[in-house]
Structures are given as C-alpha cells and as structure tokens.
Design an enzyme around this catalytic site. Structure first.
Site, mmCIF file in Angstrom:
data_model
loop_
_atom_site.group_PDB
_atom_site.id
_atom_site.type_symbol
_atom_site.label_atom_id
_atom_site.label_comp_id
_atom_site.label_asym_id
_atom_site.label_seq_id
_atom_site.Cartn_x
_atom_site.Cartn_y
_atom_site.Cartn_z
ATOM 1 N N HIS A 142 7.571 3.627 19.415
ATOM 2 C CA HIS A 142 7.041 2.581 18.538
ATOM 3 C C HIS A 142 7.046 1.219 19.217
ATOM 4 O O HIS A 142 7.927 0.913 20.013
ATOM 5 C CB HIS A 142 7.860 2.517 17.250
ATOM 6 C CG HIS A 142 7.651 3.716 16.373
ATOM 7 N ND1 HIS A 142 8.647 4.247 15.600
ATOM 8 C CD2 HIS A 142 6.559 4.488 16.167
ATOM 9 C CE1 HIS A 142 8.176 5.298 14.929
ATOM 10 N NE2 HIS A 142 6.916 5.458 15.259
ATOM 11 N N GLY A 150 28.532 -2.582 3.115
ATOM 12 C CA GLY A 150 28.723 -1.583 2.069
ATOM 13 C C GLY A 150 27.633 -0.531 1.993
ATOM 14 O O GLY A 150 27.649 0.326 1.125
#
Lengths: 598, 387
Positions: free
Chosen positions: A277, A300
C-alpha cells in the site's frame, strides 16, 4: 465526515454507476437479487458508446440503461439517485465525481474505486464535498456494505458463490474497517466463520489521504445504534491511530475497539521495503506498527500482537444477532448461467405462439388497429393515447405515395423495368430514402427538439444554419411554395388542432415564417410537419420528456413513419410496372448533357 | 502509488528555472567517462561532489565533499563510487558562513501544504528545534516566510506553485542561502507523487526517481518494468538472496499480515523476498511475475526452501486466472524446484477460488512440490504456522 448509516438503512438505495465495471455491477445486481429486492439498486450507468447493457437479475437478463453523461439522464432518475459508485480511472475521477455530486440533489454519498489518484487530486475531492452533507469513501476502496441493504462496490466479492455467505444479509453488531480491501473481506470472512454478524463494514482504501479516515469510520460506528463492537485493521505508516487514541481517551468513543496493526516485520529491516500500500512505510518511529499498537493499547483499545491472537479477540466479541434471512436455495447456481447472444424487448416466442410487447399476438391483433400496433411496436411500449394512434393512421395513409416522379418511386420503376424482382425493386426505392428524400423526418424532429429545448428564438435558429451553410431539415419543397402549399401539410396541421399547446409545431411554423420570407419554397414540408406533430403528441399525450424525445431522435425513430407507408407505394409501383411490362428503360442521350469541370 | 524521491539534480533544475536562477550541475553515473564530463569545468573555482540517490545526512555520513579542486574531482568520485553508489552530482562550491545556512521544508498534509522553516539551518538544525517555525502555506502566510528570510516578495508563493504544479509531496532544503533576496538551494531533497507521472509537463519523469538501494536485482527490475505497464499492483523486494523462505503474497494488507507472521516465527533472517500482487493482474502478468521469484529461488543457496503463495479473500481479483499464470511459471521451473526439495504452501480465497485452488493443488501434486493448499476456511496465517 461521519456517515449516517441509519439514514442509508432507512432509505431505498438507488445507485448510479459512474463508469462501467461489469463484474462489480453484476455482483451488486446479484446481491440485490439474493436480498430479494424487487428491483436492482443500480439504476443507470454513465459510460460511452452504448444505450444499455444486459445484466443478470437472478437467472434472467435485464437491461441497465447507459447514458453518456448526467445531462442526458432523465430528471426523474437524477432526483431518485441517492448513492454513486465511481469506477472511472484516476485521470477522470475528480472531474466525474464533481459533476455527480453537483448534479444529483438527493445524493447521500459515494465510493471511489480508482487506484493511483495523485494525493493532490484526492485532497481536491475533499474540497468538492466541503460544507455538504455527503460522504465519500476511497480512493482505491472496495466500498461499503450494510448487510441486507447495500453493497456499494466490490466489497464482499464479485463471484456469485462468494455472495451466498449469510454474513452479507443478516445484520449484526460488529463494524469492520480496514484500509485494505482484501483484509476487509478477510475479516468479514472471519466474523462469519464464528457465526457472528456485522452491522456494516467499509474499506477506506490504502492511499495516504483516505477521504473517509479511520477516525471518521470509527465515529460512524460509534454513532450507529446497531454497532456494539468495532474491528479495526490498521497498517504501519501514517498517524491515524493516534487520533483514535485521542478520541478514546476523551470518551468520544466508548464502544470497544479490537485492533491489529500490521507491519511489525518492517522493524526487522534496516531499510524497510515499501509494502503493497502507498501509505505502508513508516517515516519515523511514531509510524511503526509497534508504536501505534502500543499507543492504542495504553488507551484501552483491545489489541493483538499477532494475527492469531487478533482472531481470538474477534471470537470473543459477544454476538446478539439472529439469522433472519437465508439465501434462496433455488439460486445457489447463479455462477453457471450464460449470457444470451442477443436481446429483444419487442417480442418473444412462447410455447403457444408469439408475444408482442407482453401480449399474445392474436389477442393484440384482434383488439387493436394496425396503427395502434405499428406505433406501439416502434415506440417499444404500448401507446397510451388515442391521438398517437389516430395521427399514425393519418400519416400512414398520407405518405403511401407522392406520385411516380419522386426519386424513390422512380428508382423502383427503373429497377422493375430492368426485370428485377419485388424485393430488389423495393430495396432500390428504399435505399433512395435519405436526407434529401423522405428521410428528413428524424432530422426535422431533431431540429425542432433542439430549438424548443434551448429556447432559442426563431431568427437566431435560422441564422445559425445560414452561418454554417446547412439546410434545415423539415423546411423546403421542390414543388410547393408558400402561395401554393402542400395539401398534405394542410391536412396534418388541421389535425393538430386537437392538441393543447403544440409547442413543437408552433416553433416549426415560426421557422417557416422566416425562411419563406427569404425564399417562397422554403416552407414547412411534410417531413417537418409530421415531425413537429409527433413530438407534440409524444410530449403532451405520451408523457415524454425532452431528454426522452432526444433518445428517440438518436435511434432514428421518426423516419420509420415515412419508410413504412412509402414501402406500400414502392411495392404498388413495382407491381404496376410488372403488369405494364415495357421492357428495359434507357435514358435518351440528350437527357444527359456532357459538361466540363472548370 | 507512493511518494518517491527524485534526483537532486532534477529537483534543482525544476525549482531554479521557476525562480529564474541559473543553475549548473553535472550528473555522473558510474558508467560515465568522468574525465570527459569534468573537462568542461573551469579550474578557477572549487566544487561540491555528492551522492545523488536520495540519501539523508550526506555530510555526516561522508557522502559529500565540498570545496574540491577540479583535479581532485576524479579521486573523490572514485571514493564515493567505492561506497557502492552509482550516481553523483557535481556543483560549483559557493563559499558562505555557517550562519547563512537556512532551513525550509514543505509537506503535503491533509489540511494543505505545511511548511517548517528556520534561519538556524545546516547540519545542526535538529539541535535548534526550538527555532523552527511552522505555517500552513496560503496567501496570508507566503509573505511571512518571504519577510522572515528577507527574500523578495513572491518567492515563497513561487516555490509553493512549483510544489503544487509538479505534484511534489515533500520538499526540504537544508541548507539554503539567501543572496540579494533570492534563495539558493545548496542541498535539496524532493519527493514526488509518482501517480502524477503524466501530469507534470516537462517537469520530472520516472527516470528521475532515485533509490537509496544501490542496485536493483535483475528480478526486481523486471518486476518494476512489468508493474509500470500494468494497471494492477506488482511488487518485489529481495531481502536475502540466499534465504529459504520465498513469498508470493497477494493483497496489500494480507501480505503484511503474512510477513508479520513469518517475523513472529523468528525466521526473518531466512525471509528471501517480499513479493505482492493485487488489483486483479491478468494471467500473463502473474506468470511473468512468478517467474522472477522462482528465478531468485533457483539461485538461492538456502536450504529446505519453501514458497508461500498466500493471500486473503479477494474481492475482485480472479483467483482462477491469476493462479493459471502462477501455475504456468511453476511448471516451467518444476523440475528444478523438485530437485531442490522445494515445498509450496498455498492459501487463498476470492472469486473463482474453487477452480483456482483445485488447479493449483493438482499442479503442485503433479510437480511433486505440494506442501499444502488451503482455502478461506482456514485463518490466513495458519499457512505460515501449521505445516
């Protein structure tokens, strides 16, 4: 730019294809069919050199209309379109996208498929939708999928067998995102393998500046009531993940994200290769897969350090969806269907005979006049007005013959006297029909149509032709003059008083008023009058828009109303000559004068 | 499909010509007759000779010599060539003081073209980070930069225009001088957007691209030229010519995942190449592409060689036709591969996968090099982990 997935869910997707890409178009048709939609979401294709392309709708073929551009598409179509898929090349994609976004007032958004769009041009695409409530996904995106609702792109696959996967139809709770089209599909496959279902998924494309960014996509999922979990596959290069971290930290994203960042292999090399890419090259430490993954983890986000672990995390996502839809087993063999060589929308053979325009030929013949059948067949659909039937009848009668001296009849007569058969003699007459003889009905229709559509005044219209030294088809006669009008024209015009506005005839007459001033034989001729009145009937009584009338002139529809009756005349002249049998004709020598060119 | 560096010579030629500044630079390739090239130079002044292959920090790395007399140029060129580089640039040396060395960079960001700039440029620019200013370039900020560097009004705008018109993605000049209000770039690095190759008029071309890597292998060059002519993506990078793990991956994302997994198994040193195709190449293209990887494989002295032909579940790449090309190449190299005891492991999904996987399995079995063939029912990375 957040995408309102719920708005799409509650809409009826009406897609316009910008450019032609048959496998993708067919896959969207198949998807819609397998969803048991009543009709395909693809409404039209913008592409050159065709008026339509056959695609399968299930096992049958249907025609999807082609238009050169969005000026040619009917207004009611433009109003209906709410999504687009642009498969034009990198070179044309900005131009075509801008036109599309500006021309379609109900457009919600679209997908850009092209690869290799320069960064600067991609940012130009962003400018196009600035301050508009429109989303763009791509470039180099395989698209957006909302189970059971929308497949906008190659996403999910293009082969029928790929489309039997229940994950594509049964809505679930997991949103799936990746820059990579292949990985998006891979992840759908993984989710499906665990019996889980997705709420929606999209691939933003792996260019440096995706129009819908990973952050946009994640916010879209956060705002989507059906999504409970987000599966995100990122790659090395770029810093999008730090934006995600910020949003998670600030509490703007509360839904759990399960993330993997590919490209840790890159750290093993002193000068890492440019991976597949455009974006996949870490410019500095911050852009490495490892750093980005760590940052996500600290905020988190559930992260995986290997793909295997990632798959396990996906497996642990709670699933609340129930499969409410199964692909019809009768259609599990779509991959073996075959395209027919020809298509016809006029008639078909049935076990008991022939069906014309959807009706059994015998019933049609018993209950209708010849003019009704002729005008319906020429139009390609049953006519709706008594007026069209009547006027067709009048023209068929008025145009059967105009004496033996006109070019076409004379050619038939000469051919007949040469001993040729009926069809050859008829063909000789027919082949004479063209711009100067009989074949200007269509050209005249085109003239009146252009004049009325452009609102040009008659004087300017005539000037335009004069300037280019072109004759105006529909105007002028060899024999009749303003003070000695063509009786057929008088008859046609008399009939036309049955119409309300007659704007085309009015326009034609206004042209005649100017040209006949200049020269007495530059009058509205029978071709011109017929053309104008047919246009008026089609517009007033058959509901044709200007664009649809233009389509008729493109296929030479109007000339048919000369060719059919005049064939009768030619055949009559042939039979007559056969009966008279005067032998081979030879033109007397004095009828040809020998001239020298200067 | 990405940002690529162009030669300093080309970058300067483009920029200086737009600023109406005369620029003399001589490009020297390893294969050139250096005496002939140098012969035109005057002996009255001194020169700078440096590598022109997009290398950063040349001064610190000893890849740039300045204030060199004409007669010493040849020796210095030899020194630079001996470090394995191919392309040099010779320019006239412009005497200046260190305090005259300025720094300017432009980069295309999502928000626009962003500039960093400082009067404390030169080799120590990083130590003077606090001095570096930044601005998003637009009509309001052009003059701010002109004024700061005491350049003539309109210069920054001109640089910006070249940046836009020539589809630059990144530009850095460090150092540059300002004399009489006109900038003179001593060192200049430019990255362009290679997708704009046909949009730049007489600006840069593909032949101006430079690579830090010293030499492309013949296989890499062949793949490069194949990719240049294709609408699909084809990539090959040789990582270890004598490795034993060879790859033909498909899909930009899946190829990274698969490569990562090889990294996770601790066998990075054995990884011979990174090869990737995507965007539905045709049968001939995958045939020619595969041949190059097999050619590398044949040459490698590695032991227990394996080849992974692996990728994700394609959306629109036709597995049957791409595999047909791969198979043609495998058949051509079949005997050699068998003799070397090569095993081939395949994992793939997508349009026409059933036919594709079937013909692949049959081919590998027939050639006696079958490791395992898996479809999308197996997790992508399984093929690397489970033999």
């Amino acid at each position: 730019m957040s995408i309102n997935i719920n708005k799409i869910r509650s809409s009826i997707p009406q897609i316009i294809m910008i450019g032609d890409y048959p496998p993708i178009i067919q896959s969207i048709m198949d998807y819609d069919f397998l969803c048991q939609k009543e009709s395909p979401s693809i409404q039209a294709i913008i592409g050159a050199n065709k008026r339509g392309q056959r695609y399968f709708w299930g096992k049958k073929e249907i025609l999807i209309p082609f238009y050169n551009n969005l000026d040619e598409t009917p207004n009611h179509l433009n109003d209906r379109i709410n999504l687009f898929l642009n498969v034009t090349s990198a070179r044309r994609v900005n131009f075509t996208s801008e036109i599309t976004v500006n021309a379609l007032k109900n457009i919600m958004g679209g997908v850009i498929f092209a690869e290799n769009i320069p960064e600067k041009n991609t940012l130009g695409l962003l400018e196009i939708i600035k301050n508009k409530d429109i989303f763009l996904i791509g470039p180099s995106s395989v698209g957006l999928l909302i189970p059971g609702k929308l497949k906008l792109g190659a996403i999910g696959g293009v082969e029928p067998r790929q489309l039997y996967n229940p994950v594509l139809y049964n809505p679930g709770n997991i949103a799936v995102f990746s820059a990579s089209g292949g990985m998006t599909n891979e992840l759908i496959n993984i989710v499906s393998g665990f019996g889980k279902r997705i709420s929606f998924c999209l691939s933003f494309g792996a260019d440096r500046f995706p129009l819908t960014t990973p952050v946009d996509a994640i916010l879209t999922a956060e705002n989507d009531p059906k999504t409970t979990h987000i599966v995100y596959f990122g790659e090395l290069g770029g810093t999008d993940e730090y934006e995600i971290v910020k949003l998670v930290r600030s509490g703007k994203i509360k839904k759990p994200i399960i993330a993997y960042i590919g490209g840790s292999i890159s750290d093993h090399f002193p000068t890492p290769p440019q991976f597949g890419h455009a974006k996949a090259l870490a410019k500095d430490k911050l852009e490495t897969a490892k750093e980005k993954l760590e940052a996500l983890k600290r905020s988190g986000v559930k992260t995986a350090s290997s793909f295997t672990e990632y798959v396990k995390l996906i497996k642990s996502i709670p699933d609340v969806s129930k499969d409410i839809f199964a692909v019809d087993v009768n259609y599990l063999d779509l991959h073996i269907r075959k395209k027919a060589l020809f298509a016809s929308s006029i008639s078909k053979e049935t076990p008991s005979g022939v069906e014309i325009l959807g009706e059994d030929q015998l019933t049609l013949s018993k209950n209708n006049s010849f003019s009704y059948i002729v005008s319906s067949m020429l139009l390609g659909r049953k006519i709706r007005s008594k007026e069209l039937e009547e006027f067709t009848d009048l023209t068929l009668k008025l145009l059967v013959d105009n004496g033996p001296s006109v070019s076409g009849a004379l050619n038939t007569i000469i051919t007949a006297r040469a001993g040729k058969d009926l069809v050859s003699s008829l063909a000789a007459g027919l082949l004479t029909i063209g711009k100067r003889f009989g074949g200007s009905v269509n050209g005249a229709a085109d003239n009146w149509l252009n004049g009325v559509s452009s609102n040009i005044n008659a004087h300017d219209f005539v000037e335009e032709f004069a300037k280019n030294a072109k004759i105006i088809e529909g105007i002028g006669h060899k024999k009749y003059r303003i003070d000695n009008p063509d009786p057929r024209v008088i008859e046609l015009v008399k009939w036309s008083t049955k119409l309300k506005s007659g704007k085309f005839l009015k326009f034609a007459r206004s042209i005649e008023a100017i040209t006949s001033e200049k020269k007495a034989n530059l009058i509205l001729n029978v071709d011109g009058a017929m053309a104008a009145i047919f246009l008026d009937i089609l517009s007033e009584k058959e509901g044709f828009s200007l664009k649809e009338l233009k389509e008729l002139t493109k296929v030479e529809f109007f000339n048919a109303f000369f060719v059919i009756p005049r064939s009768v005349g030619f055949i009559a002249h042939y039979l007559d000559q056969e009966r008279l049998d005067e032998g081979l004709f030879r033109l007397p020598t004095e009828e040809i004068s020998y001239v020298k060119r200067p | 499909m990405a940002r690529v560096k162009i030669s300093e010579f080309r970058a300067k030629s483009i920029l200086f010509s737009e600023l109406d500044v005369k620029y003399y630079g001589l490009c020297v390739n390893r294969s050139d007759d250096i005496d002939k090239i140098i012969s035109s130079l005057s002996s009255d002044q001194t020169y700078v000779i440096k590598i022109d292959q997009g290398i950063k920090k040349r001064q610190k790395e000893g890849l740039l010599f300045k204030d060199i007399k004409k007669i010493q140029l040849k020796d210095n060129a030899r020194k630079l060539f001996s470090k394995g580089y191919d392309n040099l640039l010779i320019e006239e040396f412009i005497p200046h003081k260190e305090v005259e060395e300025y720094f300017l960079s432009l980069e295309r960001l999502r928000t626009g073209v962003f500039s960093y700039y400082s009067k404390k440029g030169g080799v120590d620019v990083e130590q003077n980070k606090n001095e570096v200013r930044n601005d998003l370039l637009n009509e309001k900020t052009f003059s701010r930069i002109d004024d700061y560097f005491e350049m003539k009004s309109g210069i920054t705008k001109k640089i910006f225009s070249v940046f836009e018109d020539q589809y630059f993605s990144f530009l850095e000049t460090n150092p540059f001088l300002v004399r009489g209000g006109i900038p003179f770039f001593l060192d200049l690095a430019v990255e362009v957007d290679d997708t704009a190759e046909n949009l730049t008029g007489i600006g840069w071309k593909r032949s101006d691209f430079v690579q830090a890597k010293l030499n492309l292998t013949p296989e890499e060059s062949k793949v490069q030229s194949l990719a240049d002519k294709s609408s699909a993506s084809l990539k090959l990078k040789v990582l270890n010519p004598n490795g034993s793990i060879f790859t033909i991956f498909s899909g930009g994302g899946a190829s990274i995942v698969l490569a990562d997994e090889i990294g996770n198994t601790g066998k990075v040193d054995e990884l011979a190449d990174y090869a990737e195709y995507s965007g539905n190449p045709n049968e001939d293209e995958t045939y020619l592409f595969t041949k190059e990887i097999l050619s590398l494989m044949k040459k490698s002295t590695g032991k227990n060689k394996v080849l992974y032909i692996a990728g994700g579940v394609a959306n629109f790449t036709d597995i049957r036709s791409t595999f047909k090309g791969v198979i043609r190449a495998l058949e051509e190299y079949g005997d050699g591969l068998k003799k070397q005891g090569v095993k081939v492991y395949v994992r793939r999904g997508g349009p026409y996968q059933e036919e594709g996987l079937k013909i692949m399995r049959e081919c590998l079995a027939k050639l006696g090099i079958l490791g395992r063939v898996a479809g999308p029912e197996e997790i992508l990375t399984n093929i690397i982990i489970k033999k």
